[in-house]
Design an enzyme around this catalytic site. Structure first.
Site, PDB file in Angstrom:
ATOM      1  CG  ASP A   1      -2.676  14.706 -65.827  1.00 57.72           C
ATOM      2  OD1 ASP A   1      -3.605  13.926 -65.634  1.00 57.72           O
ATOM      3  OD2 ASP A   1      -1.477  14.385 -66.346  1.00 57.72           O
TER       4      ASP A   1
ATOM      5  CG  HIS B   1      -6.282  10.361 -58.702  1.00 58.28           C
ATOM      6  ND1 HIS B   1      -6.358   8.983 -58.440  1.00 58.28           N
ATOM      7  CD2 HIS B   1      -5.386  10.299 -59.938  1.00 58.28           C
ATOM      8  CE1 HIS B   1      -5.317   8.368 -59.023  1.00 58.28           C
ATOM      9  NE2 HIS B   1      -4.824   9.182 -60.040  1.00 58.28           N
TER      10      HIS B   1
HETATM   11  C1  SDX Z   1      -4.733  10.631 -64.503  1.00 56.46           C
HETATM   12  O1  SDX Z   1      -6.065   6.420 -62.174  1.00 56.46           O
HETATM   13  C2  SDX Z   1      -4.957   6.767 -62.373  1.00 56.46           C
HETATM   14  O2  SDX Z   1      -4.020   6.577 -61.459  1.00 56.46           O
HETATM   15  C3  SDX Z   1      -4.818   7.758 -63.329  1.00 56.46           C
HETATM   16  C4  SDX Z   1      -3.580   8.515 -63.257  1.00 56.46           C
HETATM   17  C5  SDX Z   1      -2.108   7.782 -63.685  1.00 56.46           C
HETATM   18  O3  SDX Z   1      -1.243   8.335 -63.027  1.00 56.46           O
HETATM   19  O4  SDX Z   1      -2.573   6.890 -64.397  1.00 56.46           O
HETATM   20  O5  SDX Z   1      -3.266   9.295 -62.163  1.00 56.46           O
HETATM   21  C6  SDX Z   1      -3.362   9.856 -64.298  1.00 56.46           C
HETATM   22  O6  SDX Z   1      -5.722  10.166 -65.218  1.00 56.46           O
HETATM   23  C7  SDX Z   1      -5.226  11.628 -63.188  1.00 56.46           C
HETATM   24  C8  SDX Z   1      -6.669  12.130 -63.511  1.00 56.46           C
HETATM   25  C9  SDX Z   1      -6.504  13.176 -64.700  1.00 56.46           C
HETATM   26  N1  SDX Z   1      -7.848  13.728 -64.893  1.00 56.46           N
HETATM   27  C10 SDX Z   1      -8.305  14.894 -64.536  1.00 56.46           C
HETATM   28  O7  SDX Z   1      -7.457  15.696 -63.899  1.00 56.46           O
HETATM   29  C11 SDX Z   1      -9.565  15.314 -65.272  1.00 56.46           C
HETATM   30  C12 SDX Z   1     -10.346  15.995 -64.145  1.00 56.46           C
HETATM   31  N2  SDX Z   1     -10.739  15.010 -63.072  1.00 56.46           N
HETATM   32  C13 SDX Z   1     -12.158  14.370 -63.048  1.00 56.46           C
HETATM   33  O8  SDX Z   1     -12.793  14.101 -64.484  1.00 56.46           O
HETATM   34  C14 SDX Z   1     -12.060  13.353 -62.091  1.00 56.46           C
HETATM   35  O9  SDX Z   1     -11.638  13.784 -61.152  1.00 56.46           O
HETATM   36  C15 SDX Z   1     -11.427  12.075 -62.495  1.00 56.46           C
HETATM   37  C16 SDX Z   1     -12.158  11.507 -63.822  1.00 56.46           C
HETATM   38  C17 SDX Z   1      -9.999  12.107 -62.398  1.00 56.46           C
HETATM   39  C18 SDX Z   1     -11.916  11.003 -61.500  1.00 56.46           C
HETATM   40  O10 SDX Z   1     -13.225  10.731 -61.578  1.00 56.46           O
HETATM   41  P1  SDX Z   1     -14.043   9.936 -60.499  1.00 56.46           P
HETATM   42  O11 SDX Z   1     -13.446   9.106 -59.630  1.00 56.46           O
HETATM   43  O12 SDX Z   1     -15.072   9.177 -61.415  1.00 56.46           O
HETATM   44  O13 SDX Z   1     -14.757  11.070 -59.545  1.00 56.46           O
HETATM   45  P2  SDX Z   1     -16.435  11.167 -59.730  1.00 56.46           P
HETATM   46  O14 SDX Z   1     -16.917  11.584 -60.860  1.00 56.46           O
HETATM   47  O15 SDX Z   1     -16.959  10.106 -58.802  1.00 56.46           O
HETATM   48  O16 SDX Z   1     -16.381  12.784 -58.732  1.00 56.46           O
HETATM   49  C19 SDX Z   1     -16.836  12.668 -57.406  1.00 56.46           C
HETATM   50  C20 SDX Z   1     -17.379  14.095 -57.292  1.00 56.46           C
HETATM   51  C21 SDX Z   1     -18.725  14.356 -58.440  1.00 56.46           C
HETATM   52  O17 SDX Z   1     -19.329  15.206 -57.914  1.00 56.46           O
HETATM   53  P3  SDX Z   1     -21.001  14.694 -57.110  1.00 56.46           P
HETATM   54  O18 SDX Z   1     -21.601  13.867 -58.285  1.00 56.46           O
HETATM   55  O19 SDX Z   1     -20.446  14.132 -56.029  1.00 56.46           O
HETATM   56  O20 SDX Z   1     -21.635  16.017 -57.231  1.00 56.46           O
HETATM   57  O21 SDX Z   1     -16.619  14.894 -57.550  1.00 56.46           O
HETATM   58  C22 SDX Z   1     -16.760  15.731 -58.711  1.00 56.46           C
HETATM   59  C23 SDX Z   1     -17.846  14.974 -59.534  1.00 56.46           C
HETATM   60  O22 SDX Z   1     -18.472  15.765 -60.508  1.00 56.46           O
HETATM   61  N3  SDX Z   1     -15.390  15.900 -59.421  1.00 56.46           N
HETATM   62  C24 SDX Z   1     -15.247  17.169 -60.016  1.00 56.46           C
HETATM   63  C25 SDX Z   1     -13.922  16.878 -60.438  1.00 56.46           C
HETATM   64  N4  SDX Z   1     -13.556  15.492 -60.184  1.00 56.46           N
HETATM   65  C26 SDX Z   1     -14.602  15.153 -59.682  1.00 56.46           C
HETATM   66  N5  SDX Z   1     -15.796  18.199 -60.205  1.00 56.46           N
HETATM   67  C27 SDX Z   1     -15.254  19.370 -60.652  1.00 56.46           C
HETATM   68  N6  SDX Z   1     -13.815  18.995 -61.215  1.00 56.46           N
HETATM   69  C28 SDX Z   1     -13.418  18.122 -61.112  1.00 56.46           C
HETATM   70  N7  SDX Z   1     -12.067  17.818 -61.636  1.00 56.46           N
END
Ligand code: SDX
Length: 430
Positions: A366, A309
């Site tokens: 989710d 998140h």
């Molecule tokens: C919602 O914003 C809100 O409030 C949204 C929401 C709402 O109620 O409106 O809460 C609803 O959208 C919830 C989120 C639903 N999405 C997912 O579940 C999709 C999977 N999650 C990821 O795509 C991700 O965690 C996000 C998009 C939710 C957040 O992305 P960020 O903040 O841009 O995270 P990041 O890319 O900065 O991640 C930091 C690290 C990265 O690795 P490094 O570059 O440090 O090596 O964490 C990794 C990312 O690759 N990472 C994940 C991951 N989420 C982050 N690795 C594997 N699986 C994941 N799900």
């Protein structure tokens, strides 16, 4: 340590002071609204990770502590005791309704649940293959064609209240009609004798002209899910609603933009992606470890859907509530779902895995919601539509607050990195 009234920034040997804004939950911000006019500099913050776009009285969340409050009320209390309509009133008008206010609000919503016949006929020609979010966002925007009076820019409070109740009501009718059309079934019109959730379920799962038996367990599960999705401060889709609404376009257009943003798999589309991921794991024999490995592989674009998140670096409190509800509801419905066992195993493994622990990646709203929607009979491609139905009062509340704050039209700056000035030279045509 006391909060400074202002901070000083030194740029090219000059010192500039900027006020500090402290929120009611002690969040702090540097007010840089005069940064460019006084220094010539702007800030650069892709995806607004460090940027507050507004002040807001609606929702507070603390990502480090896993706290979520709607107008000061903990989500846990509202989820356990309130109705979705009460919660909608709270988000939009700032206080829980009195008995009379709740009756008036509920009556307005019930009375405006039907949609114009000509709009109903659009469902006949809308491509059946379309994703339900394409249908929903189009139909929400098309409401402005049938209610032009709601598109005026100088609406009275009464007119805004009427459009608000209408939108909260008709989003369920539009959703149900889209679902019925996808099944090739006759539309089931709203039943004004039923409460919001029961009426929605009847329009979705009832059959035209036949009696529909209301299962109170399912009504309560839907009420809980809608409350948990109702608002979440300045997430992607809400920011879209505020930005689009700041041009003073009409409510339906601004909300439609929120639905389009929610559709994305990184946002509200994740609940559909979670279930598809769990089904893929199940079809592959249930070994979720290979999927954890894919999620950790920097060369693999696969992400563990429903995990991580932008703000929560602790458990999403909504995920905790939904996980408990999952067990209860599936047991009550007598539903054996192997996907729940896979989800629990996946969660347990990820929460012990250094990759996820070090990045503070926890289950979000989710991760489990799709399993309950599935148990309620909602088809996977409608999960994000269900998210939009729940988020409707939050989008509306934020749109109304943006107007009440007299927000200027949103217009971010940029830092240009393209070609420097050069002269046009005609090519010699051969
Ligand atoms: C919602 O914003 C809100 O409030 C949204 C929401 C709402 O109620 O409106 O809460 C609803 O959208 C919830 C989120 C639903 N999405 C997912 O579940 C999709 C999977 N999650 C990821 O795509 C991700 O965690 C996000 C998009 C939710 C957040 O992305 P960020 O903040 O841009 O995270 P990041 O890319 O900065 O991640 C930091 C690290 C990265 O690795 P490094 O570059 O440090 O090596 O964490 C990794 C990312 O690759 N990472 C994940 C991951 N989420 C982050 N690795 C594997 N699986 C994941 N799900």
């Amino acid at each position: 340590m006391s909060t400074p009234e202002q901070v000083t920034i030194e740029i090219e040997g000059n010192q500039y002071e900027f006020p500090v804004v402290t929120g009611s939950e002690d969040e702090k911000a540097i007010d840089i609204s005069k940064l460019r006019s006084s220094t010539g500099y702007v800030t650069l913050d892709p995806a607004f990770v460090n940027t507050a776009s507004c002040t807001s009285d609606i929702t507070f969340l603390d990502g480090e502590k896993g706290i979520l409050h709607y107008r000061g009320y903990p989500i846990e209390e509202l989820a356990a005791k309130a109705s979705f309509i009460e919660t909608s009133y709270l988000l939009i008008y700032g206080e829980l309704p009195t008995s009379d206010q709740l009756t008036t609000f509920t009556d307005k919503i019930t009375a405006s649940s039907s949609i114009p016949e000509q709009l109903k006929s659009l469902f006949d020609t809308y491509p059946a293959s379309a994703h339900p979010m394409a249908n929903l966002s189009s139909m929400i925007c098309t409401l402005s064609a049938f209610y032009p009076e709601a598109s005026a820019t100088d609406l009275s409070a009464e007119q805004i209240d009427a459009s608000i109740a209408q939108l909260i009501s008709q989003v369920t009718t539009l959703t149900a009609y889209s679902y019925k059309k996808s099944l090739g079934q006759t539309l089931v019109d709203p039943d004004q004798k039923l409460d919001y959730c029961a009426n929605f379920l009847k329009m979705m799962f009832g059959l035209a002209g036949e009696n529909f038996e209301i299962d109170q367990d399912i009504v309560e599960a839907l009420n809980l899910l809608l409350i948990l999705h109702a608002d979440h401060e300045q997430n992607c889709s809400t920011s879209a609603v505020r930005l689009v609404g700041s041009s003073r376009t009409n409510l339906f257009a601004a909300i439609s933009s929120g639905a389009l943003a929610l559709w994305g798999p990184l946002h509200g589309g994740a609940n559909q992606a979670v279930l598809e991921m769990l089904e893929t794991i199940n079809e592959a024999g249930g070994d979720y470890n290979q999927f954890l490995a894919k999620a950790k592989d920097p060369d693999d674009s696969f992400r563990l859907m429903g995990f991580g998140h932008r703000v929560y670096k602790n458990f999403d409190p909504r995920a905790k509530i939904i996980k408990v509800a999952c067990d209860k509801i599936l047991a009550k419905l007598g539903v054996e779902n192997p996907l729940l066992a896979i989800a629990k195993g996946l969660e347990e493994a990820a929460l012990q895995d250094e990759y996820f622990v070090s990045r503070k990646l926890y289950p979000n709203v989710d991760f489990y919601s799709g399993i309950i929607y599935h148990a309620l009979g909602i088809p996977t491609d409608m999960f994000t539509v269900m998210f939009a139905v729940g988020r409707m009062p939050g989008w509306i509340a934020q749109w109304k607050e943006m107007l009440d704050q007299g927000s200027k039209i949103g217009r971010p700056r940029q830092i240009y990195t393209g070609a420097v000035p050069r002269s046009y030279e005609s090519i010699e045509l051969r």
